[in-house]
Design a protein around this motif. Sequence first.
Motif, PDB file in Angstrom:
ATOM      1  N   ARG A 198      50.442   5.071  -1.253  1.00 56.78           N
ATOM      2  CA  ARG A 198      50.029   6.100  -0.459  1.00 56.78           C
ATOM      3  C   ARG A 198      50.678   7.202  -1.137  1.00 56.78           C
ATOM      4  NH1 ARG A 198      51.146   6.152   5.982  1.00 56.78           N
ATOM      5  NH2 ARG A 198      49.242   7.458   6.031  1.00 56.78           N
ATOM      6  N   TYR A 199      51.993   7.544  -1.294  1.00 54.82           N
ATOM      7  CA  TYR A 199      51.789   8.645  -1.557  1.00 54.82           C
ATOM      8  C   TYR A 199      51.398   9.677  -3.099  1.00 54.82           C
ATOM      9  CZ  TYR A 199      54.667   8.039   2.350  1.00 54.82           C
ATOM     10  OH  TYR A 199      55.258   7.100   3.815  1.00 54.82           O
ATOM     11  N   TYR A 241      49.564  11.353   4.510  1.00 48.13           N
ATOM     12  CA  TYR A 241      50.529  10.753   4.961  1.00 48.13           C
ATOM     13  C   TYR A 241      51.161  12.149   5.600  1.00 48.13           C
ATOM     14  CZ  TYR A 241      52.238  13.027   0.892  1.00 48.13           C
ATOM     15  OH  TYR A 241      52.123  14.260  -0.296  1.00 48.13           O
TER      16      TYR A 241
END
Length: 938
Positions: free
Chosen positions: A768-769, A782
Amino acid sequence: MLVVAAQKNNYWQQQVNYTIEVLLNDKQHSLDAFEQLEYTNNSPDTLHFIWFHLWPNAYKNDKSAFSEQMLRLGRTEFYFAADSNKGYINQLAFKVAGKAVKLEAHPLYIDIAKLLLPEPLLPGKSISITTPFHVQLPYNFSRGGHVGQSYQVTQWYPKPAVYDAKGWHEMPYLDQGEFFSEFGNYEVKITLPNNYIVAASGILQNEEELERLKQLASEPITKQANYILFDKAIKKKTTKPIKQLEYLAPVSAKDIKILEYKLTNAHDFAWFASKQFVVQKDTVVLKTKTVDVYSFYTPWNVIKWQKSINYAKAGLHFYSNEIGDYPYSIASIVSGADNTVSGGMEYPTITLITTQAGGRELDVTIAHELGHNWFYGALASNERDHAWMDEGMNTFYEKKYTTTRYPLKKNEQYTETNTENLLIEAYQNIHKEQPIDQTSDAFTSINYGLYVYTKASKWMEQLEQQLGPIIFKNAMQEYYQQWQFKHPYPADFKQAIEANSQQNIDSLYEQLFTTNTITKQSATTKRVISFNVLPPLKPNYNAQQISIGPALGVNQYDKLMVGAYIHNYQIPLQKFNFLVAPMYATGSKAFNIFGRASYNIFKQHSWLEFSSSIAKYTMGDFQPDNQQAKIFQNVIRIVPSVKYTLYNKDIRSTEKLSFQLRTFLLSEDALRFTTVITPSGNIDIASKQAEQSYINQLKINWSNDRALYPFIANLTIDQGSNFLRAGFTGNYFFNYVRNKGGINARFFAGKFFYLQSKTYITAYQTDRYYLNLSGPKGNEDYTYSDYFIGRNEFQGLASQQIMQRDGFFKVRTDLLSSKVGKTDNWLMAVNFDGNLPDKINPLQILPFNIPLKIFVDIGTYAEAWQDNATGNRFLYDAGLQLPLLKDIVNVYFPILSSKVYRDYNKSVLGEGSFLKTISFSIDVQKLSLHKLSKYIPL
């Protein structure tokens, strides 16, 4: 403290007498004129040259001091004006005593020139200077020019700069910053078509025209309008107050008139011409004279201006009684064109009123502008360097006039006075204050009004309190008599007041040159609780204030959230500020909370803020198949932060550099599934479990929110338990049309680093980063820094929301196992968006204005450059962008894109999937407190 010696017995000033003949060309909006002036050197010095102001050249191009100041004040209308709307002065041919002389350009300013004298001008001697000149009148961007065939002819002729004991005072024309000119006598002849009505400085000499004005003034207003107007639609005269008018047919050369005006003891001459003026005339009897009073205004202002002549008479009476009789024998007020709402601008014996209001506001504005005949016309101080001697003193008397005409109740007077004091204190508290006495151009646009007008008028109140009302009034009247038709400086004012009051005002006088607050509110620890419908930065008059009011919120999972906010934000801004908003969510049936607290240390060129915020709300939901209750996934976000902002040393600049360290402490509910063995079979039970994580963030931001080509450069470094992510974003805005926007260019370059060896597990944990070519979705935000309607939606409208980060492509490939352009290496992209010209904007048919933009995105990433890459190295998309709510919401319609995106749309979304390709963004940062810095300089 600035020490300036008073001009005492050795005072002298130059004398400049003018004879001007001018012809108005209302087809070309130009003037052709000839000027003869007699310049008398009353100084003890021998002059070898004379500086001349050629102020129409301020409108010549974007290199003038006027143009540069307009940009600094946040105004771009002149910079982007068409050449046909600009102005200049030319065809100059100066002669001295009939001999041609040389004119040298000023090294810095295009609207100043040096006239080299053929022979030295000795003390006590006079010379005759002549020149023809041609002026192209600009559109009225500032104080003068034209709006259609309505003419405001101001600062229009070559004018010698002031020479006094301090030397030459040559100065460029500025919008913020007024004038300083030599006294003299004027004889002006104006030639123009006969169907114009003229309002001018001085006394009209034409008996026939005087009778015409008298006749007009005696007629009912509706009849005057009938005389002047011609309705284009119905092709006949009308009494209706219409704005859109067709002017009367052009007049032939024989249908002209020559109007002659004379004016003595003045330092300027202005005139205004229109075919549409309604005229009123009356007289006002003062102690030593009777003054003719004229009012000129447009028919569509009939209702608002019908009492204007009475307002003018009341103002003349009041100022004469307070200071001394009106210095001239005629006073005129003129309604300005509708392209400005600045209030007004004064000239000897005449003032242009540009406020669009009537009633009390018009009354007070007329009084204020007429008041300048005392504090600008007669007491002709150097307004460019000491504007408070005119504006501040005049505002002091304007307030007296207002109180007399419109008495306030005690609580209203208290509120009004303390509001002004608190605004001054607000700037004092955050070190954005400026001294009262400094050059006009040195002020910020807000401070010019706040300090030159408001604080200076309060300084005058303090002076009146120290001397006592009677002594003060006598001292001001003596000052007026002593310095009438002269050029007093601050020290001269001080000397006159002390001499006539027999009191020392040193301590108060020093405050003109410092940033001390004049009327500090008394300190108190008292708390006041008030209830507000909206959460304003509410002025606090006598205590620290806590405000309570209703709060609302909404998202896909909590649905409508209702609650209350509690905060202590007020004016002046406190060092410690907090806001907390507990709310009940009608969808998740949970209690959520949003809150922030900060401690601020303000210095003149910096701001240090320690803050912490908290947020709890629902960020996703899940409905199990086995009739379990819906599971609402919460997020709790706590963010301690320290931010240090550096401001440009020039207080007028909008440039700033900030460093921010934040830690995002996150608790996110993740779904867990367990299998329970029962006699009837295996059952999957869903539950949620809070998972803790953190992100450390360093953000460096350099920005300049200037009017022309604003930019932002940002470096953000995020670090988690097993990754580091660095991204640079640069935004540069290219203005290209006045008030029509421009092209915003954005560049992004990012790099992702693993802090551990890359494995399948670390890749999964950091997915997700990763960097994205497409604008990230809610689950990829995030740090939970953006607002998402449905943060974890994968279908429906909410799933089409993206955020402005990374590559910020508008097309998406969300349903693929690995999105196109997603990388754990490096990524670069450029984004452009710009306004669609009105001529081809289909939304122009709507009754309200909605701009339409086009966007183009081009980018690449590491995987596209690998040896086994199958696609193109550079990807693109382009389409239309619909900005709503002042760019808070933007809707994107992709039309063109790379083949990989087109293939995705066909194979995954299917035919007829255009609506599914639309994306949108919501930028709540445009609503943040820091965006108020235009008004509260944070």
